[in-house]
Design a protein around this motif. Sequence first.
Motif, PDB file in Angstrom:
ATOM      1  N   ILE A 115      -5.106   4.654  -2.571  1.00 36.55           N
ATOM      2  CA  ILE A 115      -5.633   5.997  -2.829  1.00 36.55           C
ATOM      3  C   ILE A 115      -6.059   6.644  -1.516  1.00 36.55           C
ATOM      4  N   ALA A 116      -6.760   5.887  -0.671  1.00 35.96           N
ATOM      5  CA  ALA A 116      -7.166   6.416   0.645  1.00 35.96           C
ATOM      6  C   ALA A 116      -5.937   6.755   1.484  1.00 35.96           C
ATOM      7  N   HIS A 117      -4.921   5.925   1.407  1.00 35.02           N
ATOM      8  CA  HIS A 117      -3.664   6.162   2.135  1.00 35.02           C
ATOM      9  C   HIS A 117      -2.985   7.423   1.607  1.00 35.02           C
ATOM     10  N   SER A 126       5.369   4.716   7.267  1.00 35.02           N
ATOM     11  CA  SER A 126       5.193   4.467   8.696  1.00 35.02           C
ATOM     12  C   SER A 126       3.953   3.615   8.940  1.00 35.02           C
ATOM     13  N   PRO A 127       4.049   2.617   9.815  1.00 35.32           N
ATOM     14  CA  PRO A 127       2.878   1.775  10.087  1.00 35.32           C
ATOM     15  C   PRO A 127       1.737   2.533  10.760  1.00 35.32           C
ATOM     16  N   ILE A 128       2.020   3.685  11.332  1.00 40.51           N
ATOM     17  CA  ILE A 128       0.968   4.480  11.970  1.00 40.51           C
ATOM     18  C   ILE A 128      -0.067   4.919  10.940  1.00 40.51           C
ATOM     19  N   TYR A 129       0.372   5.205   9.718  1.00 42.39           N
ATOM     20  CA  TYR A 129      -0.527   5.707   8.696  1.00 42.39           C
ATOM     21  C   TYR A 129      -1.154   4.610   7.853  1.00 42.39           C
ATOM     22  N   LEU A 130      -0.843   3.366   8.162  1.00 43.60           N
ATOM     23  CA  LEU A 130      -1.496   2.270   7.465  1.00 43.60           C
ATOM     24  C   LEU A 130      -2.787   1.946   8.193  1.00 43.60           C
ATOM     25  N   GLY A 131      -3.750   1.467   7.488  1.00 46.41           N
ATOM     26  CA  GLY A 131      -5.027   1.159   8.115  1.00 46.41           C
ATOM     27  C   GLY A 131      -6.017   2.269   7.887  1.00 46.41           C
ATOM     28  N   LYS A 132      -7.209   1.994   8.310  1.00 49.21           N
ATOM     29  CA  LYS A 132      -8.287   2.939   8.082  1.00 49.21           C
ATOM     30  C   LYS A 132      -8.373   3.923   9.233  1.00 49.21           C
ATOM     31  N   ASP A 133      -9.016   5.054   8.973  1.00 46.69           N
ATOM     32  CA  ASP A 133      -9.168   6.083  10.005  1.00 46.69           C
ATOM     33  C   ASP A 133      -9.905   5.540  11.220  1.00 46.69           C
ATOM     34  N   SER A 151      -1.775  -4.808 -13.016  1.00 49.37           N
ATOM     35  CA  SER A 151      -0.913  -5.994 -12.978  1.00 49.37           C
ATOM     36  C   SER A 151      -0.093  -6.073 -11.686  1.00 49.37           C
ATOM     37  N   LEU A 152      -0.080  -5.002 -10.910  1.00 47.60           N
ATOM     38  CA  LEU A 152       0.738  -4.955  -9.699  1.00 47.60           C
ATOM     39  C   LEU A 152      -0.078  -5.044  -8.408  1.00 47.60           C
ATOM     40  N   ALA A 153      -1.399  -4.850  -8.505  1.00 48.18           N
ATOM     41  CA  ALA A 153      -2.220  -4.854  -7.298  1.00 48.18           C
ATOM     42  C   ALA A 153      -3.676  -5.106  -7.664  1.00 48.18           C
ATOM     43  N   THR A 154      -4.438  -5.537  -6.683  1.00 46.85           N
ATOM     44  CA  THR A 154      -5.873  -5.714  -6.878  1.00 46.85           C
ATOM     45  C   THR A 154      -6.566  -4.359  -6.786  1.00 46.85           C
ATOM     46  N   LYS A 155      -7.818  -4.310  -7.244  1.00 48.93           N
ATOM     47  CA  LYS A 155      -8.566  -3.041  -7.158  1.00 48.93           C
ATOM     48  C   LYS A 155      -8.727  -2.612  -5.707  1.00 48.93           C
ATOM     49  N   LYS A 156      -8.933  -3.572  -4.824  1.00 51.54           N
ATOM     50  CA  LYS A 156      -9.083  -3.245  -3.405  1.00 51.54           C
ATOM     51  C   LYS A 156      -7.798  -2.611  -2.872  1.00 51.54           C
ATOM     52  N   GLN A 157      -6.645  -3.169  -3.227  1.00 51.87           N
ATOM     53  CA  GLN A 157      -5.361  -2.610  -2.780  1.00 51.87           C
ATOM     54  C   GLN A 157      -5.159  -1.209  -3.345  1.00 51.87           C
ATOM     55  N   ILE A 158      -5.555  -1.011  -4.581  1.00 55.78           N
ATOM     56  CA  ILE A 158      -5.409   0.310  -5.206  1.00 55.78           C
ATOM     57  C   ILE A 158      -6.317   1.320  -4.504  1.00 55.78           C
ATOM     58  N   ARG A 159      -7.550   0.904  -4.180  1.00 50.23           N
ATOM     59  CA  ARG A 159      -8.454   1.815  -3.435  1.00 50.23           C
ATOM     60  C   ARG A 159      -7.859   2.149  -2.070  1.00 50.23           C
ATOM     61  N   GLU A 160      -7.282   1.154  -1.388  1.00 54.76           N
ATOM     62  CA  GLU A 160      -6.636   1.411  -0.096  1.00 54.76           C
ATOM     63  C   GLU A 160      -5.461   2.364  -0.263  1.00 54.76           C
ATOM     64  N   VAL A 211       0.829  -1.215   0.000  1.00 58.90           N
ATOM     65  CA  VAL A 211       0.000   0.000   0.000  1.00 58.90           C
ATOM     66  C   VAL A 211       0.862   1.263   0.000  1.00 58.90           C
ATOM     67  N   PRO A 212       1.914   1.357   0.857  1.00 60.01           N
ATOM     68  CA  PRO A 212       2.742   2.574   0.801  1.00 60.01           C
ATOM     69  C   PRO A 212       3.455   2.761  -0.543  1.00 60.01           C
ATOM     70  N   GLU A 213       3.908   1.646  -1.136  1.00 57.35           N
ATOM     71  CA  GLU A 213       4.564   1.761  -2.449  1.00 57.35           C
ATOM     72  C   GLU A 213       3.566   2.240  -3.501  1.00 57.35           C
ATOM     73  N   LEU A 214       2.379   1.666  -3.489  1.00 57.98           N
ATOM     74  CA  LEU A 214       1.334   2.118  -4.416  1.00 57.98           C
ATOM     75  C   LEU A 214       0.988   3.588  -4.180  1.00 57.98           C
ATOM     76  N   SER A 215       0.861   3.966  -2.911  1.00 61.72           N
ATOM     77  CA  SER A 215       0.543   5.357  -2.586  1.00 61.72           C
ATOM     78  C   SER A 215       1.584   6.305  -3.141  1.00 61.72           C
ATOM     79  N   GLN A 216       2.837   5.940  -2.956  1.00 63.53           N
ATOM     80  CA  GLN A 216       3.914   6.794  -3.442  1.00 63.53           C
ATOM     81  C   GLN A 216       3.847   6.928  -4.957  1.00 63.53           C
ATOM     82  N   ARG A 217       3.584   5.835  -5.654  1.00 64.35           N
ATOM     83  CA  ARG A 217       3.484   5.899  -7.123  1.00 64.35           C
ATOM     84  C   ARG A 217       2.256   6.693  -7.578  1.00 64.35           C
ATOM     85  N   ILE A 218       1.159   6.548  -6.860  1.00 65.99           N
ATOM     86  CA  ILE A 218      -0.044   7.309  -7.198  1.00 65.99           C
ATOM     87  C   ILE A 218       0.221   8.796  -7.011  1.00 65.99           C
ATOM     88  N   ILE A 219       0.892   9.146  -5.944  1.00 64.80           N
ATOM     89  CA  ILE A 219       1.238  10.553  -5.697  1.00 64.80           C
ATOM     90  C   ILE A 219       2.142  11.072  -6.802  1.00 64.80           C
TER      91      ILE A 219
END
Length: 163
Positions: A47-49, A86-93, A36-45, A10-18
């Motif tokens: 984006i939220a991250h 950082s693991p603090i920012y992983l997960g949902k609000d 090809s690198l992640a599921t839609k659910k992972q991509i949505r996570e 998720v952090p790697e995807l977030s960084q690439r999305i940014i």
Amino acid sequence: MDIITRRLSVPELSQRIIEMAKTGVYRESVFEAFQSLATKKQIREAIAHAKRFGLHSVANLRDSELGTYYQVDWVKYEFLKATLHSPIYLGKDAELVQRVTDATTAVQRMLAIARGLTIGLGISSILGFLGGQEHLSFGLLSATIGATVVWKWQQWLLRSLTR
């Protein structure tokens, strides 16, 4: 294992999305780029991250086929990018709120236990003195002072953390 064959976190995807959103990107383009690198659910996570680090939607550029248009608040991203992985920012609000609530409850319980121990030792010390047990009373008084110091120190820490 190269980057094409492994799944991104998720952090790697977030960084690439940014990085994609530096110049602006549509949501559907993000899904296509990472299918090809992640599921839609992972991509949505991801984006939220990424939204916690400056990614935001531009409402007036929304497209009916391509979806939401994203850009990056570069100042916010630069300020927070060191904590992106950082693991603090992983997960949902909601999970984060629950963890903070649980931690606050645990600290309040610790304070209640320390207060109860202090009061109990103080009463025992007084009863020992009234019963003629000066040595026992002195020991209990010393323990009361120690428990009081711990209790007050915990209160001070709690106040300093919640400011």
